[in-house]
Write an enzyme that holds these catalytic residues in place. Structure first.
Site, mmCIF file in Angstrom:
data_model
loop_
_atom_site.group_PDB
_atom_site.id
_atom_site.type_symbol
_atom_site.label_atom_id
_atom_site.label_comp_id
_atom_site.label_asym_id
_atom_site.label_seq_id
_atom_site.Cartn_x
_atom_site.Cartn_y
_atom_site.Cartn_z
ATOM 1 N N PHE A 152 0.853 -1.179 0.000
ATOM 2 C CA PHE A 152 0.000 0.000 0.000
ATOM 3 C C PHE A 152 0.893 1.234 0.000
ATOM 4 O O PHE A 152 1.860 1.300 0.762
ATOM 5 C CB PHE A 152 -0.885 -0.025 1.248
ATOM 6 C CG PHE A 152 -1.962 1.006 1.240
ATOM 7 C CD1 PHE A 152 -3.090 0.845 0.435
ATOM 8 C CD2 PHE A 152 -1.867 2.136 2.024
ATOM 9 C CE1 PHE A 152 -4.101 1.802 0.430
ATOM 10 C CE2 PHE A 152 -2.874 3.092 2.024
ATOM 11 C CZ PHE A 152 -3.984 2.929 1.229
ATOM 12 N N ARG A 163 -13.135 -3.439 -7.044
ATOM 13 C CA ARG A 163 -12.700 -4.328 -5.965
ATOM 14 C C ARG A 163 -13.876 -4.675 -5.061
ATOM 15 O O ARG A 163 -14.696 -3.813 -4.732
ATOM 16 C CB ARG A 163 -11.623 -3.585 -5.172
ATOM 17 C CG ARG A 163 -10.941 -4.389 -4.118
ATOM 18 C CD ARG A 163 -9.825 -3.586 -3.488
ATOM 19 N NE ARG A 163 -10.345 -2.503 -2.653
ATOM 20 C CZ ARG A 163 -9.654 -1.942 -1.648
ATOM 21 N NH1 ARG A 163 -8.422 -2.315 -1.390
ATOM 22 N NH2 ARG A 163 -10.195 -0.985 -0.928
HETATM 23 C C1 PLP Z 1 -5.628 0.609 4.717
HETATM 24 C C2 PLP Z 1 -4.142 0.577 4.733
HETATM 25 C C3 PLP Z 1 -3.392 1.650 5.249
HETATM 26 C C4 PLP Z 1 -4.034 2.912 5.715
HETATM 27 O O1 PLP Z 1 -3.299 3.531 6.729
HETATM 28 P P1 PLP Z 1 -3.984 4.598 7.691
HETATM 29 O O2 PLP Z 1 -2.871 5.227 8.403
HETATM 30 O O3 PLP Z 1 -4.935 3.852 8.563
HETATM 31 O O4 PLP Z 1 -4.727 5.553 6.823
HETATM 32 C C5 PLP Z 1 -2.017 1.505 5.311
HETATM 33 N N1 PLP Z 1 -1.401 0.392 4.862
HETATM 34 C C6 PLP Z 1 -2.093 -0.646 4.341
HETATM 35 C C7 PLP Z 1 -1.378 -1.865 3.867
HETATM 36 C C8 PLP Z 1 -3.476 -0.570 4.237
HETATM 37 O O5 PLP Z 1 -4.167 -1.580 3.695
#
Ligand code: PLP
Length: 397
Positions: free
Chosen positions: A113, A356
């Site tokens: 992500f 998705r």
């Molecule tokens: C959903 C997600 C995030 C989001 O991070 P936040 O700090 O909660 O906004 C980060 N990393 C991954 C792998 C995610 O799936």
């Protein structure tokens, strides 16, 4: 055998909605609504600041951390709640790098992500010690683990495709090469059986608003392996991670064990909602969830492929290689998703072209899968997505 008709009744899903986005934001647990109302009235309203001791607010990050621990194979006292996942990624990666000070490479993959990669980039830059972030294709991670790697930083389930990494095997390879492993369980916790202990993960982090249904902005968790609990240095050395916060010393001393990963004041209202949301997992066998999730995903893939020739599967076909979500590609994916949402089928869109869908056996069954396919097939065969109103991009997709 888990009774999914019981768990389904625990959630509020608006009438006329097929909710296939619990991988992004879980629906409202009815108990969370009641708990927050009670917390506001009786605890905040009635106890005022006495709630920190009297209502257990101060200990909540630990007590709820232990509940999450049960879902991810972590022993008592190794998981604590607080902050957002992005911040927990920063904490875990920074501590892991300090435990492997001679090496300069953080290895991750292009399926991670973006926030995790951004956090790594920012951290490495501020460390100013010549660290590099190496990003390889997900399939190449194993081969890229060598003796230059300080930390392997991966997300177990790919947010776009649902591809599942082998946490245990990759952690084993990392350790054999002298590296530490930091795992992001954002799309795993509450979706599949996880055992951070058996996998020998060094650190693990995750959010609680996806499959754990804690609500928008619900706090994240961090796990630190017992072998690192007394040596990992918390870089975000806030007062609530201090050994004696209410001594108000001028110098920082890390708290015992996992408490050191606390930073500042916990989000008590959000934690109350999360605590109630976690009640849904009582009596749920994660192996049943996994089996049913694979069944639902397989059914969705089979039906969509049979009825929507223009959509291209963007997820592993083999259920064992996939998390609890499925995506399909189409150049007009955004408009297709908006048309679906307008008909009550809620999934989401991930750039550049993926629609998705998350499958969450706690409240989704075969009838919802078939209902969603029916509407999707109608939209595809009649090109109902081809309207200006469905092509206007909103801030959140
Ligand atoms: C959903 C997600 C995030 C989001 O991070 P936040 O700090 O909660 O906004 C980060 N990393 C991954 C792998 C995610 O799936």
């Amino acid at each position: 055998m888990t009774d999914f008709s019981r768990t389904r009744a625990l959630f509020h899903i608006p009438a006329g909605t097929i909710y296939l986005d619990g991988n992004s934001l879980g629906p409202l647990p009815i108990a969370a609504k009641e708990r927050v109302a009670r917390m506001m009235a009786e605890e905040w309203g009635g106890q005022l600041i006495k709630g920190w001791n009297g209502a257990g607010w101060f200990m909540q990050p630990r007590t709820i951390g232990n509940r999450i621990g049960k879902l991810i194979g972590a022993p008592e006292g190794t998981v604590v709640m607080g902050d957002t996942l992005s911040i927990k990624v920063h904490q875990a990666l920074a501590s892991a790098l300090e435990l492997n000070p001679e090496r300069k490479v953080v290895l991750s993959d292009s399926g991670n992500f973006p926030s995790d990669l951004y956090i790594a980039q920012g951290l490495l830059k501020s460390l100013g010690r010549g660290h590099v972030l190496k990003v390889v294709e997900p399939e190449e991670v194993g081969a890229a683990i060598d003796e230059s790697v300080a930390v392997l930083m991966l997300t177990e389930v790919d947010y776009r495709t649902g591809r599942l990494h082998d946490m245990k095997a990759l952690t084993g390879r990392a350790h054999a090469a002298g590296a530490l492993a930091v795992w992001d369980l954002a799309h795993s916790a509450g979706a599949l059986p996880i055992d951070v202990t058996a996998a020998a993960a060094d650190f693990a982090v995750g959010c609680t608003y996806k499959y754990l249904n804690g609500g928008p902005g619900a706090p994240a968790f961090i796990y630190v392996a017992p072998r690192h609990l007394e040596t990992a240095r918390p870089v975000l050395s806030g007062w609530l991670g201090h050994a004696a916060p209410f001594a108000f010393d001028l110098d920082y001393r890390p708290g015992a064990g996992i408490d050191r990963m606390r930073c500042g004041t916990p989000p008590v209202i959000a934690l109350a909602a999360l605590d109630a949301a976690l009640d849904a997992w009582e009596g749920v066998d994660m192996a049943d969830v996994r089996r049913q999730s694979i069944r639902l995903c397989d059914l969705f893939i089979r039906e969509v492929e049979a009825r929507c020739a223009d959509l291209t599967l963007n997820s592993p076909r083999d259920g064992a290689a996939r998390g609890s979500q499925v995506s399909f590609r189409h150049p007009e994916g955004y408009a297709i998703m908006q048309a679906l949402i307008a008909r009550g089928v809620i999934g989401d869109f991930r750039a550049p072209d993926a629609i998705r869908f998350g499958f969450t056996p706690l409240y989704i069954g075969e009838a919802e899968v078939m209902g969603a396919v029916e509407i999707l097939a109608d939209i595809m065969t009649k090109r109902l997505w081809d309207k200006a109103e469905f092509k206007r991009k909103a801030a959140v997709t």
